[in-house]
Scaffold this active site. Structure first.
Site, PDB file in Angstrom:
ATOM      1  N   VAL A  92       0.808  -1.223   0.000  1.00  0.00           N
ATOM      2  CA  VAL A  92       0.000   0.000   0.000  1.00  0.00           C
ATOM      3  C   VAL A  92       0.840   1.271   0.000  1.00  0.00           C
ATOM      4  O   VAL A  92       0.338   2.356  -0.325  1.00  0.00           O
ATOM      5  CB  VAL A  92      -0.963   0.002   1.209  1.00  0.00           C
ATOM      6  CG1 VAL A  92      -0.220   0.268   2.510  1.00  0.00           C
ATOM      7  CG2 VAL A  92      -2.082   1.026   1.020  1.00  0.00           C
ATOM      8  N   ALA A 244       5.165  -5.857   6.987  1.00  0.00           N
ATOM      9  CA  ALA A 244       3.821  -5.836   6.395  1.00  0.00           C
ATOM     10  C   ALA A 244       3.843  -5.057   5.090  1.00  0.00           C
ATOM     11  O   ALA A 244       4.543  -4.056   4.962  1.00  0.00           O
ATOM     12  CB  ALA A 244       2.823  -5.197   7.345  1.00  0.00           C
ATOM     13  N   ASP A 245       3.066  -5.544   4.138  1.00  0.00           N
ATOM     14  CA  ASP A 245       2.860  -4.794   2.911  1.00  0.00           C
ATOM     15  C   ASP A 245       1.554  -3.998   2.962  1.00  0.00           C
ATOM     16  O   ASP A 245       1.421  -2.997   2.269  1.00  0.00           O
ATOM     17  CB  ASP A 245       2.848  -5.740   1.716  1.00  0.00           C
ATOM     18  CG  ASP A 245       4.252  -6.234   1.400  1.00  0.00           C
ATOM     19  OD1 ASP A 245       4.902  -5.620   0.541  1.00  0.00           O
ATOM     20  OD2 ASP A 245       4.705  -7.203   2.033  1.00  0.00           O
ATOM     21  N   ARG A 246       0.622  -4.454   3.778  1.00  0.00           N
ATOM     22  CA  ARG A 246      -0.616  -3.694   3.976  1.00  0.00           C
ATOM     23  C   ARG A 246      -1.303  -4.208   5.241  1.00  0.00           C
ATOM     24  O   ARG A 246      -1.538  -5.406   5.384  1.00  0.00           O
ATOM     25  CB  ARG A 246      -1.551  -3.842   2.780  1.00  0.00           C
ATOM     26  CG  ARG A 246      -2.787  -2.938   2.838  1.00  0.00           C
ATOM     27  CD  ARG A 246      -3.724  -3.187   1.660  1.00  0.00           C
ATOM     28  NE  ARG A 246      -3.138  -2.898   0.375  1.00  0.00           N
ATOM     29  CZ  ARG A 246      -3.517  -1.921  -0.445  1.00  0.00           C
ATOM     30  NH1 ARG A 246      -4.493  -1.098  -0.074  1.00  0.00           N
ATOM     31  NH2 ARG A 246      -2.946  -1.768  -1.618  1.00  0.00           N
ATOM     32  N   ALA A 254      -1.509  -8.183   5.285  1.00  0.00           N
ATOM     33  CA  ALA A 254      -0.911  -8.847   4.124  1.00  0.00           C
ATOM     34  C   ALA A 254       0.598  -8.713   4.218  1.00  0.00           C
ATOM     35  O   ALA A 254       1.125  -7.615   4.409  1.00  0.00           O
ATOM     36  CB  ALA A 254      -1.425  -8.222   2.827  1.00  0.00           C
TER      37      ALA A 254
END
Length: 362
Positions: A92, A244-246, A254
């Site tokens: 994100v 974390a990526d999102r 995610a």
């Protein structure tokens, strides 16, 4: 020598992480298209680094261009930022940066006193500022995360931490997110050992995290992905800390594929499970993990290693990420503002945002 994934001094270079650990090669990024391709190919990766490289690639492209009007400049900035969000949609940070900068440039452009040059300079400064802010946020996260981990241990006890994928200097502008927590523990003299997974299929743990640990002389052990449950049973782990990526509003997260199974195993073994994520990785616009778009990548990543086929011609499923439900994040979500339980994160961050807005108005 300090590791640098991103070099910028008016010119932008990235460390090609596909070549590590055997080769150290920097590549010039001369345009948005170069930035998009580097992100898509995973020459640069890690949600914070993706956003920084994307934004700086546009700064590089903007620098020599001439524009007939403020609107021409604004439209180019907004179109290019939107394009950059398509390279890797699950993370994100690029979307957050694109939305924030597009809004800012719109406001600046509407100012009757602004000029093409002042708008360009404002964008360039905002892009450069992301580098220092990311490092400062990471160090703050490292402090908060280390403090939380140590509060759950005996005062004279050194800790053992398991991490996944790569979340360090190579994934950020410096210091790292989850690796920042480990780095902070090491600096405090409280880290006995870090454990990192290999992280198939791209082996970010084996190639990149292990590389960072060796480079920075942090005591560490590399394990295969399928050994995590055994490590939790046998190695007396104090906590699991991942990046974390999102992270969405309810705390669902995610992150690199394999994170979900780590969280399940950690809960079974009673080991605190932490997610380290700057607020730029937190998406309060999505209600739950089921709303997150999961990137699926080429089958070649499973069937070949550096061009050499290691599997027969078979159907493959290669999701790049999985979603860990909030109730498995038992240690908390580590941000630059503190460590929050998933169920309290939204209110805490909105409260912080409101205070910041009020302060700016005053």
């Amino acid at each position: 020598m300090t590791l640098e994934a991103i070099k910028y001094n008016g010119k932008l270079q990235i460390l090609n992480q596909l070549l590590l650990p055997t080769e150290t090669q920097y590549e010039d990024i001369l345009s948005v298209e170069d930035g998009w391709n580097a992100i898509k190919a995973m020459k640069v990766r890690g949600a914070p680094a993706i956003a920084i490289v994307g934004v700086l690639s546009l700064a590089v492209e903007l620098s020599p261009k001439k524009f007939e009007s403020k609107d021409d400049l604004k439209n180019m900035i907004q179109e290019k930022l939107k394009y950059l969000t398509t390279a890797r949609p699950t993370a994100v940070n690029m979307t957050e940066a694109a939305n924030r900068l597009s809004t800012l440039i719109h406001v600046v452009c509407d100012d009757p006193t602004s000029t093409v040059e002042s708008i360009r300079e404002r964008y360039m400064q905002e892009a450069v500022d992301m580098l220092a802010k990311d490092v400062a946020d990471n160090k703050s996260m490292g402090h908060h995360g280390a403090k939380s981990v140590l509060q759950q241990c005996d005062a004279d006890e050194k800790v053992r931490i398991l991490t996944h994928c790569n979340t360090g200097t190579l994934a950020t502008a410096g210091y790292g997110t989850a690796l920042g927590v480990i780095r902070a523990l090491h600096e405090l003299g409280k880290l006995e050992r870090a454990y990192c997974t290999e992280t198939r299929p791209y082996n970010q743990g084996a190639r990149l995290t292990a590389y960072e640990f060796v480079h920075d002389e942090i005591p560490a052990t590399l394990i295969v992905d399928s050994a995590v449950a055994m490590a939790m049973k046998e190695k007396k782990l104090s906590a699991v800390v991942v990046g974390a990526d999102r992270v969405v509003a309810n705390g669902d997260t995610a992150n690199k594929i394999g994170t979900y199974q780590l969280a399940i195993s950690a809960k079974h073994h009673g080991i605190p499970f932490y997610v380290a994520a700057p607020t730029t990785s937190i998406d309060l616009n999505l209600a739950s993990g089921k709303d997150i778009v999961i990137e699926e990548r080429s089958t070649k990543e499973l069937t070949t290693v550096r061009g050499m086929r290691v599997a027969p011609d078979i159907t493959c499923w290669n999701p790049a990420f999985d979603v860990t439900p909030a109730d498995l994040i038992t240690g908390g979500i580590v941000t630059e503002h503190g460590v929050f339980k998933p169920e309290e994160m939204k209110d805490k961050l909105m409260g912080y945002s409101n205070k910041k807005l009020k302060s700016s108005e005053d």
